[in-house]
Design an enzyme around this catalytic site. Structure first.
Site, short mmCIF file in Angstrom:
data_model
loop_
_atom_site.label_atom_id
_atom_site.label_comp_id
_atom_site.label_asym_id
_atom_site.label_seq_id
_atom_site.Cartn_x
_atom_site.Cartn_y
_atom_site.Cartn_z
N HIS A 1 -82.68 21.14 18.26
CA HIS A 1 -83.48 22.00 19.16
C HIS A 1 -84.36 22.89 18.29
O HIS A 1 -83.91 23.41 17.27
CB HIS A 1 -82.57 22.98 19.92
N HIS B 1 -79.43 15.66 18.19
CA HIS B 1 -80.77 16.22 18.39
C HIS B 1 -80.87 17.60 17.78
O HIS B 1 -79.92 18.38 17.81
CB HIS B 1 -81.14 16.27 19.87
N GLY C 1 -71.31 23.26 22.59
CA GLY C 1 -72.13 23.22 23.80
C GLY C 1 -73.00 21.98 23.90
O GLY C 1 -74.00 21.97 24.62
N GLN C 2 -72.63 20.93 23.19
CA GLN C 2 -73.43 19.70 23.26
C GLN C 2 -73.22 19.02 24.61
O GLN C 2 -72.08 18.80 25.03
CB GLN C 2 -73.02 18.75 22.12
#
Ligand code: AMP
Ligand code: ZN
Length: 114
Positions: free
Chosen positions: A102, A100, A93-94
Site C-alpha cells: 500500500h 501487495h 489486517g491482511q
C-alpha cells in the site's frame, strides 16, 4: 490462483483503475481509499503474503518498492511523504491474500496503527 481477487484484476477479469503495469507488476488505486492518495503495487506472481516470500523473490519486492516510490512522487507526495505498508495475515489486517504494497499519502497519518 483462480479464486484470488488480485489475480483476477491482473487477468483483467475484474476492472481496476490502473496506474502502471509491466511484465511483473501492476499498480492501481485502492477501491476504498484511506488517504487522498492510496494505491497498491502487486506482483503478477501470486505470493500469499510477506511471510511466504522466498529468497528468489527478494529482488522482485525491491523493484515493487522502487516503483511504489516513483509513483508516490508522481502523485505529488515527494515533499511530504507518506506510508509504504505491507499487511501480513490476520494480525496485520491482511484481507486479500496476494502480496501487495500500500502507499498512503496526501494527509498526515497517525502512529502507531490502531
Ligand atoms: P489488505 O487489507 O492489506 O489486504 O489490503 C487489501 C486492499 O485491497 C484494501 O485496502 C481494499 O480496499 C483493496 N481492494 C479490495 N478490492 C479491491 C478492488 N477490486 N480494487 C482495488 N482495491 C481493492
Ligand atoms: Zn493472486
Amino acid at each position: 490462483m483462480s479464486d484470488c481477487l488480485f489475480c483476477k484484476i491482473i487477468a483483467g477479469e475484474i476492472q481496476s483503475k490502473k496506474i502502471y503495469e509491466d511484465n511483473e507488476m501492476l499498480a492501481f488505486y485502492d477501491i476504498n481509499p484511506m488517504a487522498p492518495v492510496h494505491f497498491l503495487v502487486i506482483p503478477k506472481k501470486h505470493i500469499n503474503n510477506l511471510l511466504e516470500l522466498k529468497e528468489e523473490d527478494a529482488s522482485l519486492i525491491g523493484r515493487l518498492f522502487h516503483k511504489a516510490q516513483e509513483l508516490a512522487k508522481k502523485e505529488g507526495c515527494e515533499e511530504k511523504g507518506g506510508r509504504f505498508v505491507i499487511n501480513a495475515k490476520k494480525d496485520g489486517g491482511q484481507t486479500v491474500d496476494h502480496l501487495h504494497i500500500h502507499f498512503l499519502g496526501g494527509r498526515t497519518l497517525g502512529w502507531p496503527p490502531g
